[in-house]
Design a protein around this motif. Structure first.
Motif, mmCIF file in Angstrom:
data_model
loop_
_atom_site.group_PDB
_atom_site.id
_atom_site.type_symbol
_atom_site.label_atom_id
_atom_site.label_comp_id
_atom_site.label_asym_id
_atom_site.label_seq_id
_atom_site.Cartn_x
_atom_site.Cartn_y
_atom_site.Cartn_z
ATOM 1 N N ALA A 1 0.869 -1.183 0.000
ATOM 2 C CA ALA A 1 0.000 0.000 0.000
ATOM 3 C C ALA A 1 0.904 1.230 0.000
ATOM 4 N N PRO A 2 1.519 1.539 -1.140
ATOM 5 C CA PRO A 2 2.578 2.559 -1.167
ATOM 6 C C PRO A 2 2.090 3.969 -0.831
ATOM 7 N N HIS A 3 0.862 4.302 -1.224
ATOM 8 C CA HIS A 3 0.389 5.671 -0.956
ATOM 9 C C HIS A 3 0.201 5.885 0.535
ATOM 10 N N LEU A 4 -0.453 4.927 1.177
ATOM 11 C CA LEU A 4 -0.659 5.024 2.616
ATOM 12 C C LEU A 4 0.684 4.971 3.342
ATOM 13 N N GLY A 5 1.582 4.142 2.825
ATOM 14 C CA GLY A 5 2.913 4.038 3.419
ATOM 15 C C GLY A 5 3.626 5.381 3.418
ATOM 16 N N GLU A 6 3.622 6.035 2.266
ATOM 17 C CA GLU A 6 4.275 7.346 2.157
ATOM 18 C C GLU A 6 3.613 8.359 3.092
ATOM 19 N N GLU A 7 2.289 8.370 3.073
ATOM 20 C CA GLU A 7 1.530 9.358 3.828
ATOM 21 C C GLU A 7 1.823 9.243 5.325
ATOM 22 N N LEU A 8 1.738 8.028 5.836
ATOM 23 C CA LEU A 8 1.924 7.850 7.278
ATOM 24 C C LEU A 8 3.385 8.036 7.662
ATOM 25 N N TRP A 9 4.273 7.631 6.792
ATOM 26 C CA TRP A 9 5.706 7.836 7.008
ATOM 27 C C TRP A 9 5.988 9.336 7.147
ATOM 28 N N GLY A 10 5.390 10.096 6.233
ATOM 29 C CA GLY A 10 5.563 11.547 6.278
ATOM 30 C C GLY A 10 5.022 12.125 7.575
ATOM 31 N N ARG A 11 3.892 11.643 8.004
ATOM 32 C CA ARG A 11 3.263 12.192 9.209
ATOM 33 C C ARG A 11 4.032 11.829 10.472
ATOM 34 N N LEU A 12 4.672 10.651 10.460
ATOM 35 C CA LEU A 12 5.455 10.253 11.636
ATOM 36 C C LEU A 12 6.810 10.935 11.652
ATOM 37 N N GLY A 13 7.040 11.790 10.657
ATOM 38 C CA GLY A 13 8.275 12.563 10.698
ATOM 39 C C GLY A 13 9.396 11.978 9.878
ATOM 40 N N GLY A 14 9.109 10.927 9.130
ATOM 41 C CA GLY A 14 10.105 10.359 8.237
ATOM 42 C C GLY A 14 11.374 9.996 8.985
ATOM 43 N N ALA A 15 12.464 10.170 8.328
ATOM 44 C CA ALA A 15 13.762 9.888 8.924
ATOM 45 C C ALA A 15 14.735 10.814 8.247
ATOM 46 N N PRO A 16 15.886 11.065 8.863
ATOM 47 C CA PRO A 16 16.843 11.989 8.261
ATOM 48 C C PRO A 16 17.193 11.532 6.839
ATOM 49 N N GLY A 17 17.134 12.466 5.915
ATOM 50 C CA GLY A 17 17.532 12.174 4.537
ATOM 51 C C GLY A 17 16.592 11.271 3.790
ATOM 52 N N ALA A 18 15.389 11.047 4.318
ATOM 53 C CA ALA A 18 14.459 10.158 3.634
ATOM 54 C C ALA A 18 13.076 10.789 3.593
ATOM 55 N N ALA A 19 12.868 11.664 2.596
ATOM 56 C CA ALA A 19 11.582 12.315 2.445
ATOM 57 C C ALA A 19 10.543 11.302 1.996
ATOM 58 N N THR A 20 11.009 10.229 1.378
ATOM 59 C CA THR A 20 10.082 9.207 0.932
ATOM 60 C C THR A 20 10.480 7.875 1.543
#
Length: 859
Positions: A761-780
């Motif tokens: 589920a790549p769209h949801l994955g990206e969305e929630l990843w973004g909301r949890l603050g991602g990780a350094p150097g990883a906008a996606t």
RNA sequence: GCCCGGGUGGCGAAAUGGCAGACGCUUCUGACUUAAAAUCAGAUUUCCGAAAGGAAGUGCCGGUUCGAGUCCGGUCCCGGGCACCA
């Protein structure tokens, strides 16, 4: 940059991330990279007018999960898509509406592309291609020229379905119960001049190299059966009318030669006319007419009634000098063996049936070990009634008799294949034109003398009205040979394609050296390189374009070769190829053949095109029937994307069951996986769209949750590698259920889980990843390396031991790992549920599998 | 007909020869709600039993094994391919 929506609003989230990927060219595959390469390919679709079928996204989701997973694993991934755009439906549409097939095809491609993009697949769209593009078919034509130069292409008369009423050639699909699909007119088999590719020259290698590929066994077996290698002998039967010479037959059972009581020729066999006695001629003519209307399938069907006519002629059995009547019957095919057989009714089912029907003698020559076997007997045994060979086991007799015949010059051991040469031309408009012109003998001789010509060793010719025509290739430098416009898409009426009506294009002055052409109605240009020529009007079948597209993807813009040698070396062939099992034989066999030819030419560096192959199953309608317009059970991906979103559709398709199984569609199941995604959302996002308060950096997760997380990392990874997506999803559901019960969860754990979910589920994955603050150097989320599982967390000190008494489950208990047999036995005796079953019984046998089971066999 | 698959609850399915039915759906019950939806908790193969528990059970017949959905032989049924649909 996640969206701002408060709820799981997939209609906002999905397009948002799709444009993010597009803007960032996230899925571009680089032809130069220090990373290891991974090439994952879908069978590219035919862009039909009906739009994307739900079966397409099934296979495409599977490869997309693999592609995304492999990227996270650090691979440079090539995941391309294109269009297999020549084909019959576009032509039928053109005949009906007058719309140019190119217009219709382009519109269909636009629609397909929109639908595929809405599914969020990680294709490298910069490599998109269509087989109908002249810059693509230029190289399809180039490959044909190589086949032609190597003598692997020839011209022959071959039977095709012909409808006298419609005055057109019909595809098998257009013939239903011996009538044309359109109009219901009678059809017949008619011989037409056809291009044929000598795939049989590669039969042995196509068979042998199957051992080197990682394919489903069933597919390998189907290809083996299709190639159909059999060892036997060619045997000459002298004809009684010695003026006619000898009749050559092929048999796999020369050991049964003494049981031959008649012979059979295919109705198309060249000797039939000469053989048939005057009084039998009329019978033969009417019989031929009847069998002309039958397909090979009908002719050889064991369940169908056999029929035939006596020719009036006889042959002499080479082993015993007996006179054997010659029959003509359509259960013998001209295309297999020599088109003639020796019939041994005692040991062959079809021969037996035929002999009974026409009261022909039956002589048993193989004895079964015990008693009189019912005839026909096809089992093992020893020879009888075979003077000189009696008592010999049949495989020995096969060798001995063949050797004896060979010594006398009337036979030889032969390997025969069911595989027939590939009928490679169509009398249609919407296909690649052959880069071939036809010239007379003198002009061909001129061309042959030219230095550096690419003519085959022996010329390809055909004779019409007593005049020989010679095939001359259009030089590669003059490619592509464009498909000209036509007035009508209807066949010419003579059996030739609509191209036969384009006089300006057809009849030309042809420059042998450059391939330049001028209409023949013009004045002949100056210079001795100009000859009068007529273009080939046949076009290539749809298979042509799909035989090599996987090579073009490695370098789709190449204009000096079908792809640059560097690209072919770097990407090689697909590491994984996924598509329907309906292609198990034809497409996959044809592509293997072309690839081997290209390998022999040094164009590609490996001898097999598809090292690993997988077939996705068919998705049936809700009613369990195949989806079809007429049944009204078709499901469109568009509808589901609208109502539940792409991620839900993707997940549902993968959760439905094993990828290779046939599965019915179930709308309730959609709700189920949608609920699962909603649950994931709620675990990450609070009521106001903020990060869920239960997630924190300071939280330490319970040992159970950590253990489950690592089990999930392992299982999801293993299952993706094994294409077991349904069980990977189950495991993620189990993990989510545990997340839900945990009062707090660490950000780290949640992020790791999202990484596992993202390929599905790549769209949801990206969305929630973004909301949890991602990780350094990883906008996606895609740039984050795939999580590693920690084997130490999976280790436990206790395991469940199952107790069985006489093989029946009676109880279980957690015990220490490595418990001794004596202790296990004591535990069983102490177990309140197991003990009663042991009371007063003698234990006869103990089967102890530590950590698994203790089975006590009692009296 | 030939070649290739597949038969497990009400449904989709899961199960290195070792607890049959994980996970999901459906249905039912309960909680929350004025109510509904959503959500949460529980039940959901069949038979016997109030329960505890017991018995049967992976298309059918037989075999191998301490133990078979899984391996072997046979059989029935369903589906895919069969060369010009792609």
């Amino acid at each position: 940059m996640a969206t701002k929506c408060i709820d799981y609003n997939f209609q906002e989230i999905e397009p948002h991330w799709q444009s993010f990927w597009e803007q960032n060219r996230s899925f571009r595959a680089d032809n130069a990279s220090s990373k290891p390469k991974y090439y994952v390919l879908d069978m590219f679709p035919y862009p039909s007018g009906a739009g994307l079928h739900i079966g397409h996204p099934e296979g495409y989701t599977a490869t997309d999960i693999i592609a995304r997973y492999k990227r996270a694993k650090g691979f440079n991934v090539l995941h391309p898509i294109g269009w297999d755009a020549f084909g019959l439906p576009a032509e039928q549409h053109a005949v009906k509406t007058g719309t140019h097939p190119a217009t219709n095809t382009a519109a269909n491609i636009v629609n397909f592309k929109r639908q595929i993009k809405a599914l969020g697949f990680s294709y490298d769209w910069e490599r998109e291609l269509a087989t109908t593009d002249s810059q693509y078919y230029r190289w399809t034509q180039w490959i044909f020229l190589q086949l032609f130069a190597k003598g692997l292409a020839y011209v022959d008369e071959r039977p095709v379905w012909w409808c006298p009423e419609l005055r057109t050639v019909l595809a098998n699909e257009e013939v239903i119960d011996g009538k044309s699909e359109v109009g219901g007119f009678p059809v017949e088999r008619r011989n037409l001049r056809q291009w044929v590719l000598r795939i049989t020259a590669y039969a042995e290698r196509l068979l042998a190299d199957l051992k080197d590929v990682d394919w489903p066994d069933s597919t390998k077996r189907m290809q083996e059966a299709w190639i159909g290698r059999s060892e036997g002998a060619e045997i000459l039967f002298q004809l009684e009318n010695t003026a006619l010479g000898a009749l050559k037959i092929f048999t796999t059972r020369p050991d049964t030669l003494f049981g031959c009581t008649y012979m059979v020729l295919a109705p198309e066999h060249p000797l039939t006319d000469a053989l048939t006695t005057t009084e039998q001629k009329a019978d033969l003519a009417s019989y031929r007419k009847k069998s002309a209307g039958k397909s090979d399938l009908e002719r050889t069907d064991l369940a169908k009634d056999k029929s035939g006519v006596f020719s009036g002629a006889y042959a002499i059995n080479p082993v015993n000098g007996q006179r054997v009547p010659i029959w003509i019957a359509d259960y013998v095919l001209m295309g297999y063996g020599t088109g003639a057989i020796m019939a041994v009714p005692a040991h062959d089912e079809r021969d037996h049936e035929f002999a009974i029907k026409y009261a022909l003698p039956i002589v048993q020559v193989i004895a079964s070990g015990a008693g009189e076997p019912p005839l026909p007997y096809v089992g093992d045994g020893k020879l009888i009634n075979s003077p000189g060979y009696d008592g010999m086991a049949w495989p020995d007799a096969k060798k001995t008799i063949t050797a004896d015949l060979a010594a006398r010059g009337v036979g030889k051991p032969t390997v025969n294949y069911k595989l027939r040469d590939w009928l490679f031309s169509r009398q249609r408009y919407w296909g690649e034109p052959f880069p071939i012109v036809w010239v007379n003998a003198a002009d061909y001789a001129t061309a042959k003398r030219a230095p550096g010509n690419t003519l085959p060793e022996s010329p390809v010719t055909f004779i019409k009205d007593g005049v020989a025509h010679y095939a001359l290739p259009v030089p590669a430098s003059a490619l592509p040979l464009h498909l000209p416009d036509v007035q009508s898409y209807l066949p010419s009426g003579t059996g030739e394609s609509p191209l036969a009506n384009v006089t300006e294009w057809l009849e030309i002055w042809f420059n042998v050296a450059t391939g330049a052409a001028v209409p023949a109605t013009h004045v002949r240009p100056l210079g001795d390189q100009w000859v009068h020529a007529r273009r080939e009007t046949n076009t290539m079948p749809q298979w042509a374009g799909s035989c090599w597209y996987y090579l073009r993807f490695t370098d789709p813009a190449a204009d000096q070769a079908l792809a640059s040698p560097e690209a072919l070396r770097y990407w090689g062939v697909p590491d994984l190829y996924v598509g329907g099992a309906e292609h198990a034989v034809l497409h996959l066999l044809y592509a293997r053949f072309w690839h081997k030819v290209l390998f022999d030419l040094g164009v590609v560096p490996q001898s097999e095109p598809f090292t690993k192959l997988f077939h996705q199953g068919i998705i049936l309608g809700e009613d369990g029937e195949k989806m079809s317009k007429s049944r009204g059970n078709v499901v469109s991906p568009d509808t589901i994307i609208q109502s539940h979103g792409t991620d839900t559709l993707r997940l549902y398709l993968m959760f439905l069951g094993p990828l290779d199984a046939m599965k019915p569609w179930n709308p309730n199941g959609i709700e189920g996986v949608h609920r699962f995604l909603q649950k994931v959302w709620r675990e990450c996002v609070g009521r106001e769209g903020e990060v869920n308060a239960k997630i924190a950096d300071t939280v330490t997760d319970s040992t159970e949750l950590i253990k489950l997380l690592h089990e999930t990392i392992k299982k999801v990874g293993d299952d993706i590698e094994g294409l077991r997506f349904n069980t990977a999803i189950s495991q993620m559901m189990i993990f989510t259920n545990a997340l839900q019960k945990a009062p707090h969860v660490s950000r780290r754990t949640m992020q790791t889980f999202l990484q596992l979910l993202a390929p599905f589920a790549p769209h949801l994955g990206e969305e929630l990843w973004g909301r949890l603050g991602g990780a350094p150097g990883a906008a996606t989320i895609m740039n984050v390396p795939w999580p590693q599982f920690d084997a130490a967390t999976l280790h436990s000190s206790e395991v469940k031991l199952v107790f069985q008494v006489n093989g029946k489950h009676r109880g279980d208990q957690m015990v220490a790992v490595g418990l001794s047999e004596a202790d296990a036995l004591a535990t069983a005796h102490a177990h309140p549920r197991v003990a009663p079953h042991l009371e007063g019984k003698t234990i006869k046998r103990i089967v102890y599998v530590p950590g698994k089971i203790l089975n006590l066999v009692v009296e």
